[in-house]
Structure formats: C-alpha cells, structure tokens
Design a protein around this motif. Structure first.
Motif, PDB file in Angstrom:
ATOM      1  N   ALA A  21     -13.064 -53.271  12.296  1.00  0.00           N
ATOM      2  CA  ALA A  21     -12.885 -54.551  12.977  1.00  0.00           C
ATOM      3  C   ALA A  21     -12.128 -54.422  14.296  1.00  0.00           C
ATOM      4  O   ALA A  21     -12.088 -55.367  15.081  1.00  0.00           O
ATOM      5  N   VAL A  22     -11.542 -53.251  14.535  1.00  0.00           N
ATOM      6  CA  VAL A  22     -10.677 -53.075  15.699  1.00  0.00           C
ATOM      7  C   VAL A  22     -11.242 -52.070  16.705  1.00  0.00           C
ATOM      8  O   VAL A  22     -11.320 -52.338  17.910  1.00  0.00           O
ATOM      9  N   ASP A  23     -11.670 -50.910  16.209  1.00  0.00           N
ATOM     10  CA  ASP A  23     -12.011 -49.800  17.097  1.00  0.00           C
ATOM     11  C   ASP A  23     -13.080 -50.115  18.139  1.00  0.00           C
ATOM     12  O   ASP A  23     -12.970 -49.659  19.288  1.00  0.00           O
ATOM     13  N   PRO A  24     -14.149 -50.865  17.783  1.00  0.00           N
ATOM     14  CA  PRO A  24     -15.147 -51.149  18.815  1.00  0.00           C
ATOM     15  C   PRO A  24     -14.570 -51.854  20.040  1.00  0.00           C
ATOM     16  O   PRO A  24     -15.041 -51.619  21.167  1.00  0.00           O
ATOM     17  N   TRP A  25     -13.566 -52.697  19.827  1.00  0.00           N
ATOM     18  CA  TRP A  25     -12.963 -53.390  20.969  1.00  0.00           C
ATOM     19  C   TRP A  25     -12.253 -52.412  21.903  1.00  0.00           C
ATOM     20  O   TRP A  25     -12.128 -52.664  23.101  1.00  0.00           O
ATOM     21  N   PHE A  26     -11.778 -51.267  21.365  1.00  0.00           N
ATOM     22  CA  PHE A  26     -11.148 -50.266  22.220  1.00  0.00           C
ATOM     23  C   PHE A  26     -12.181 -49.666  23.172  1.00  0.00           C
ATOM     24  O   PHE A  26     -11.868 -49.367  24.328  1.00  0.00           O
ATOM     25  N   ILE A  27     -13.412 -49.469  22.670  1.00  0.00           N
ATOM     26  CA  ILE A  27     -14.476 -48.971  23.539  1.00  0.00           C
ATOM     27  C   ILE A  27     -14.834 -50.023  24.581  1.00  0.00           C
ATOM     28  O   ILE A  27     -15.007 -49.722  25.768  1.00  0.00           O
ATOM     29  N   VAL A  28     -14.951 -51.280  24.146  1.00  0.00           N
ATOM     30  CA  VAL A  28     -15.280 -52.368  25.070  1.00  0.00           C
ATOM     31  C   VAL A  28     -14.222 -52.465  26.167  1.00  0.00           C
ATOM     32  O   VAL A  28     -14.542 -52.652  27.353  1.00  0.00           O
ATOM     33  N   SER A  29     -12.955 -52.332  25.796  1.00  0.00           N
ATOM     34  CA  SER A  29     -11.880 -52.405  26.790  1.00  0.00           C
ATOM     35  C   SER A  29     -11.950 -51.258  27.786  1.00  0.00           C
ATOM     36  O   SER A  29     -11.615 -51.419  28.959  1.00  0.00           O
ATOM     37  N   SER A  30     -12.402 -50.091  27.316  1.00  0.00           N
ATOM     38  CA  SER A  30     -12.473 -48.919  28.194  1.00  0.00           C
ATOM     39  C   SER A  30     -13.673 -48.976  29.131  1.00  0.00           C
ATOM     40  O   SER A  30     -13.614 -48.449  30.245  1.00  0.00           O
ATOM     41  N   ALA A  31     -14.778 -49.586  28.669  1.00  0.00           N
ATOM     42  CA  ALA A  31     -15.999 -49.635  29.485  1.00  0.00           C
ATOM     43  C   ALA A  31     -16.672 -50.998  29.321  1.00  0.00           C
ATOM     44  O   ALA A  31     -17.761 -51.109  28.760  1.00  0.00           O
ATOM     45  N   PRO A  32     -16.026 -52.079  29.781  1.00  0.00           N
ATOM     46  CA  PRO A  32     -16.506 -53.439  29.506  1.00  0.00           C
ATOM     47  C   PRO A  32     -17.891 -53.741  30.071  1.00  0.00           C
ATOM     48  O   PRO A  32     -18.615 -54.566  29.506  1.00  0.00           O
ATOM     49  N   GLU A  33     -18.275 -53.095  31.164  1.00  0.00           N
ATOM     50  CA  GLU A  33     -19.562 -53.412  31.786  1.00  0.00           C
ATOM     51  C   GLU A  33     -20.737 -52.736  31.085  1.00  0.00           C
ATOM     52  O   GLU A  33     -21.884 -53.175  31.222  1.00  0.00           O
ATOM     53  N   THR A  34     -20.467 -51.678  30.331  1.00  0.00           N
ATOM     54  CA  THR A  34     -21.559 -50.904  29.736  1.00  0.00           C
ATOM     55  C   THR A  34     -21.625 -50.997  28.211  1.00  0.00           C
ATOM     56  O   THR A  34     -22.659 -50.684  27.621  1.00  0.00           O
ATOM     57  N   ALA A  35     -20.557 -51.439  27.577  1.00  0.00           N
ATOM     58  CA  ALA A  35     -20.533 -51.501  26.102  1.00  0.00           C
ATOM     59  C   ALA A  35     -21.112 -52.831  25.614  1.00  0.00           C
ATOM     60  O   ALA A  35     -20.479 -53.564  24.849  1.00  0.00           O
ATOM     61  N   ARG A  36     -22.335 -53.131  26.029  1.00  0.00           N
ATOM     62  CA  ARG A  36     -22.907 -54.453  25.747  1.00  0.00           C
ATOM     63  C   ARG A  36     -23.321 -54.615  24.291  1.00  0.00           C
ATOM     64  O   ARG A  36     -23.052 -55.645  23.667  1.00  0.00           O
ATOM     65  N   LEU A  37     -23.979 -53.622  23.719  1.00  0.00           N
ATOM     66  CA  LEU A  37     -24.405 -53.705  22.324  1.00  0.00           C
ATOM     67  C   LEU A  37     -23.199 -53.727  21.391  1.00  0.00           C
ATOM     68  O   LEU A  37     -23.153 -54.498  20.427  1.00  0.00           O
ATOM     69  N   ILE A  38     -22.228 -52.897  21.685  1.00  0.00           N
ATOM     70  CA  ILE A  38     -21.022 -52.828  20.853  1.00  0.00           C
ATOM     71  C   ILE A  38     -20.283 -54.160  20.887  1.00  0.00           C
ATOM     72  O   ILE A  38     -19.807 -54.651  19.860  1.00  0.00           O
ATOM     73  N   ARG A  39     -20.184 -54.777  22.080  1.00  0.00           N
ATOM     74  CA  ARG A  39     -19.535 -56.082  22.194  1.00  0.00           C
ATOM     75  C   ARG A  39     -20.297 -57.142  21.390  1.00  0.00           C
ATOM     76  O   ARG A  39     -19.697 -57.943  20.672  1.00  0.00           O
ATOM     77  N   THR A  40     -21.619 -57.146  21.510  1.00  0.00           N
ATOM     78  CA  THR A  40     -22.412 -58.150  20.800  1.00  0.00           C
ATOM     79  C   THR A  40     -22.261 -58.009  19.288  1.00  0.00           C
ATOM     80  O   THR A  40     -22.136 -59.006  18.567  1.00  0.00           O
ATOM     81  N   ALA A  41     -22.260 -56.778  18.791  1.00  0.00           N
ATOM     82  CA  ALA A  41     -22.069 -56.556  17.356  1.00  0.00           C
ATOM     83  C   ALA A  41     -20.726 -57.096  16.897  1.00  0.00           C
ATOM     84  O   ALA A  41     -20.617 -57.734  15.839  1.00  0.00           O
ATOM     85  N   ARG A  42     -19.694 -56.866  17.698  1.00  0.00           N
ATOM     86  CA  ARG A  42     -18.361 -57.381  17.351  1.00  0.00           C
ATOM     87  C   ARG A  42     -18.381 -58.905  17.313  1.00  0.00           C
ATOM     88  O   ARG A  42     -17.768 -59.531  16.438  1.00  0.00           O
ATOM     89  N   GLU A  43     -19.067 -59.509  18.273  1.00  0.00           N
ATOM     90  CA  GLU A  43     -19.117 -60.977  18.318  1.00  0.00           C
ATOM     91  C   GLU A  43     -19.874 -61.536  17.119  1.00  0.00           C
ATOM     92  O   GLU A  43     -19.474 -62.564  16.558  1.00  0.00           O
ATOM     93  N   VAL A  44     -20.949 -60.865  16.710  1.00  0.00           N
ATOM     94  CA  VAL A  44     -21.691 -61.306  15.520  1.00  0.00           C
ATOM     95  C   VAL A  44     -20.791 -61.252  14.294  1.00  0.00           C
ATOM     96  O   VAL A  44     -20.716 -62.199  13.509  1.00  0.00           O
ATOM     97  N   ASN A  45     -20.083 -60.141  14.118  1.00  0.00           N
ATOM     98  CA  ASN A  45     -19.246 -59.984  12.937  1.00  0.00           C
ATOM     99  C   ASN A  45     -18.005 -60.879  12.976  1.00  0.00           C
ATOM    100  O   ASN A  45     -17.553 -61.362  11.935  1.00  0.00           O
ATOM    101  N   ASP A  46     -17.465 -61.089  14.167  1.00  0.00           N
ATOM    102  CA  ASP A  46     -16.315 -61.990  14.293  1.00  0.00           C
ATOM    103  C   ASP A  46     -16.707 -63.441  14.020  1.00  0.00           C
ATOM    104  O   ASP A  46     -15.881 -64.252  13.600  1.00  0.00           O
ATOM    105  N   HIS A  47     -17.978 -63.774  14.274  1.00  0.00           N
ATOM    106  CA  HIS A  47     -18.448 -65.147  14.065  1.00  0.00           C
ATOM    107  C   HIS A  47     -18.723 -65.449  12.594  1.00  0.00           C
ATOM    108  O   HIS A  47     -18.651 -66.614  12.179  1.00  0.00           O
ATOM    109  N   LYS A  48     -19.009 -64.445  11.805  1.00  0.00           N
ATOM    110  CA  LYS A  48     -19.462 -64.678  10.436  1.00  0.00           C
ATOM    111  C   LYS A  48     -18.460 -65.490   9.602  1.00  0.00           C
ATOM    112  O   LYS A  48     -18.887 -66.385   8.849  1.00  0.00           O
ATOM    113  N   PRO A  49     -17.145 -65.246   9.674  1.00  0.00           N
ATOM    114  CA  PRO A  49     -16.219 -66.081   8.900  1.00  0.00           C
ATOM    115  C   PRO A  49     -16.336 -67.564   9.232  1.00  0.00           C
ATOM    116  O   PRO A  49     -16.235 -68.413   8.335  1.00  0.00           O
ATOM    117  N   HIS A  50     -16.568 -67.889  10.501  1.00  0.00           N
ATOM    118  CA  HIS A  50     -16.687 -69.292  10.899  1.00  0.00           C
ATOM    119  C   HIS A  50     -17.948 -69.919  10.301  1.00  0.00           C
ATOM    120  O   HIS A  50     -17.949 -71.096   9.916  1.00  0.00           O
TER     121      HIS A  50
END
Length: 406
Positions: free
Chosen positions: A266-295
C-alpha cells in the motif's frame, strides 16, 4: 569473540527488526535491539514479544535467554548497525503521499556518535531510491572524519507477515551497496543465517527492486479490484468470473478484496510515483484503484443500511490480511472507522487477532457478532471466519468482500 561473530545494533524492534535481531542472536552474534517504545524494550528483555508472529515468541525467548539479545532505548558501539524503522507518508506540497524519511534520519543521527572506522550500516527499511546515499551524507555531515571509512548497504526485507521467520532464512536476499566493499561486508553477515541466494547489486538498484516487487503485486491486485467493480455494475459474480478465466493456462488473476493494506504494497508504489511522477502512470492508476476500493465498500454498506432504522453493523476483520494482528495501512480498519464516523448505525468490529485495547472500534467476539449484527461486512478472511456455519448468517445482510461466504 570469534572473528565471524559481530556485535550488531538493530534500530527498530517491530515486525522486521525484532525477528532479524533475534535470528542474528541465535546464530551467535551479540545483538542490541534499540526502540523508542519503552514497553517494547521491557517486554523483549523479559523474553516476551509485543507483536504477533508465529513462533517469534520462542525465538525471542531463546535469544534473550542465551544472553545474545537485549533491548535498549539507546544505541551503543558495535560492528554493524541495521536500520529497520518505518518509512510512512507525509504531505509535501501537492503530494499527499510523499515519503517520510524522518525515522530513518533520526535512527541514523542516533548511531553516528557511536560509529567507528570500518563499521557497516545496513538499511532494511523499504525506502525511496537514494536513501542509502542519504544515510551516508548524514554520516559525513556529522562526522567528516569518517568519510569513505564507513560502509553502507541496502538489504530490503522480503518477508510475508505470518511467515516471517521461515522467509528470513529461505528467501533470496538482495544486497545493494554504495561500494563493492559494502556489498561484501553485508553478504558475509547475511550468509550467517540466510540459506537463499544472495543477489549483489548497487544500493539504488536494490532500493528500486524492492519497490518494483510490491508495485507488481499492487498492479495485479488493482486489476482484480477493478474487475469486482465492473462485475458488480453488470450483475455478474466476480469470483466465478475469475475462477473461469484462471482456467486458461496463462492467466492467473488474483482475488479482489476491500483494498490493499500493509506497510509494503500500500506504500511502496507511491515511492516510485514520487521519484518519477511523469512516467509512473500505470503504477499511480493502480494505487488510485486500490485506494478507492474501501470507499466503494462503504457506499455499499450505507445503501444496505437504509432499509433499517438504526442497524447493528459488524465489520469482520480489522487487520490488513488474514491471521495476523497487523493493522498498518489496513483498508478494513479504514472502512470500520469511516462507518463509525458516518453514524449510520451501531458499528462494531470482530477480529480474533486484535487486542481490545488496540482497536479504535468497539470489539465483540464471533458469537456476539453473529447474534447482534443486522449487517455483516466480511473484510478479512481470518481462519475463524471461514469456519463460520453459513446457517448462522443466512438471515443477515452480508457484504462479503473476500468471497469466502458466497
């Protein structure tokens, strides 16, 4: 002391630090575990544990009784210093998920006064790319005379809660140093207890490799979670759909759930996104999907609650995965707390692995949960929940996010 045995200082006595310290102690090393939690320190020194992990109590008791392990609130001189502290999030500018290295920095600054020429610093905490080099910079800043004379390596933990002791020994281990000499020194230490392959690289590659492992898992879980939303919209059973699709010889879809938790996935992918925000598009989207599921789960519960005046809602499970007590980044805990705050009924939780004093939601046992609940929200597939007689829940409103009661 035989040459192959070392004095090792382990900074952080949580789910990784304590098993690692205990394992090293039982292999003959002298280990001092350091933690800011005085209760944890006292508990460990009495030969007991403050966390739940199968067989860890036996290992800790053996290590303490041997005289090779003791816990302390402060570090001291040693040969190797292992940093195993949390690396959570902190809001930073427009990024609410920026990595927080304050614990790593504090641990590093705490050991620097005790460092001597030839010492080895090992970072086990999962960290953004460049953190091992960051540690070296702190050392040189505080002790310029140690520049080039202290070794630093990243050896990320790769263990599964509930199986930590076995995987500490059996799993392959990545060792990435800021120099080849650092890799060699770290490899010599890990060979004393690790039977898996030792994989050598540089520190930045080691840091990214660990983040990639968990991001791979996160992306695949996001696919399963998104399928569950699609199937719900189309009125199709997601569990049957996945089971049928997985009969293809090259398809292996994971199981959906209420979200993704734990300190790693739940944490590590965001470290990649923070390091390369313009290119980590799939990783960011996956995190957003999983972060949305509880809601999404919460909205389903609210919809079911509308048919009652004031329903009793019992959340079955608070931990981030089955059969452990770890609630770090748990989507189940998030769901229970948000339902409690929403005041749509009487919200309680049931989790046989969580002590009442550690739960922010009122806890009940399984029998009480089944008797009192109008709505059962199955969030974690604990073994005790799998064994529940389906006859006992046939008259309840059931929201099963794990598919074990279908």
């Amino acid at each position: 002391m035989p040459r192959e045995f070392q004095k090792i200082i382990v900074m952080g006595l949580g789910y990784i630090g304590l098993p690692t310290a205990s394992m090293l102690a039982t292999k003959g090393h002298t280990v001092v575990g350091v933690d800011v939690n005085e209760n944890a320190v006292n508990t460990i020194n009495s030969g007991r544990i403050h966390i739940i992990e199968p067989d860890l109590d036996i290992l800790v008791r053996s290590a303490v009784n041997s005289g090779n392990l003791r816990a302390s609130l402060v570090p001291e001189q040693g040969d190797t210093f292992i940093i195993a502290v949390p690396t959570p999030f902190k809001p930073e500018g427009d990024n609410p998920k920026a990595p927080d290295l304050s614990y790593v920095e504090a641990a590093t600054r705490a050991i620097v006064p005790f460092l001597q020429e030839g010492n080895l610093i090992i970072l086990e905490s999962t960290s953004p790319v460049g953190t091992t080099e960051f540690i070296e910079r702190i050392v040189v800043e505080m002790r310029p005379e140690l520049g080039g004379k202290v070794y630093a390596a990243h050896c990320p933990e790769r263990v599964l809660p509930g199986h930590i002791l076995r995987e500490l020994v059996d799993n392959d281990r990545i060792i990435g140093g800021t120099s080849k000499a650092a890799v060699a020194k770290a490899k010599e230490l890990y060979k004393t207890f690790c039977s898996g392959a030792i994989l050598e690289t540089d520190s930045r590659t080691a840091e990214l490799s660990k983040l990639v492992e968990n991001s791979f898992r996160d992306v695949n879980i996001a696919f399963a979670n998104e399928l569950s939303l699609i199937c719900d919209r189309l009125g199709i059973n997601v569990w049957e759909t996945i089971a049928l699709a997985n009969r293809h010889p090259r398809v292996n879809i994971l199981q959906p759930g209420p979200g993704v938790g734990g300190h790693c996935i739940a944490v590590d992918p965001w470290f990649i996104v923070s390091s390369a925000p313009e290119t980590a598009r799939l990783i960011r989207t996956a995190r957003e999907v999983n972060d949305h599921k509880p809601h999404w789960v919460i909205e389903r519960v609210k919809a079911k609650a509308e048919r009652f005046k004031r329903p009793v809602i019992v959340c079955m499970g608070l931990t981030f995965k089955a059969n452990i007590d770890d609630m770090r980044e748990s989507p189940s805990l998030e769901i229970a707390q948000d339902l409690l705050a929403a005041d749509i009924g009487i919200v309680k939780a049931c989790d046989p692995n969580v002590e009442p004093g550690k739960s922010p939601v009122p806890l009940v046992d399984i029998r009480t949960a089944l008797q009192e609940a109008d709505i059962l929200v199955l969030l974690v597939d604990h073994a005790e929940f799998i064994e529940i007689d389906r006859e006992l829940i046939k008259d309840k409103v059931v929201i099963d996010t794990r598919g074990i009661w279908r």
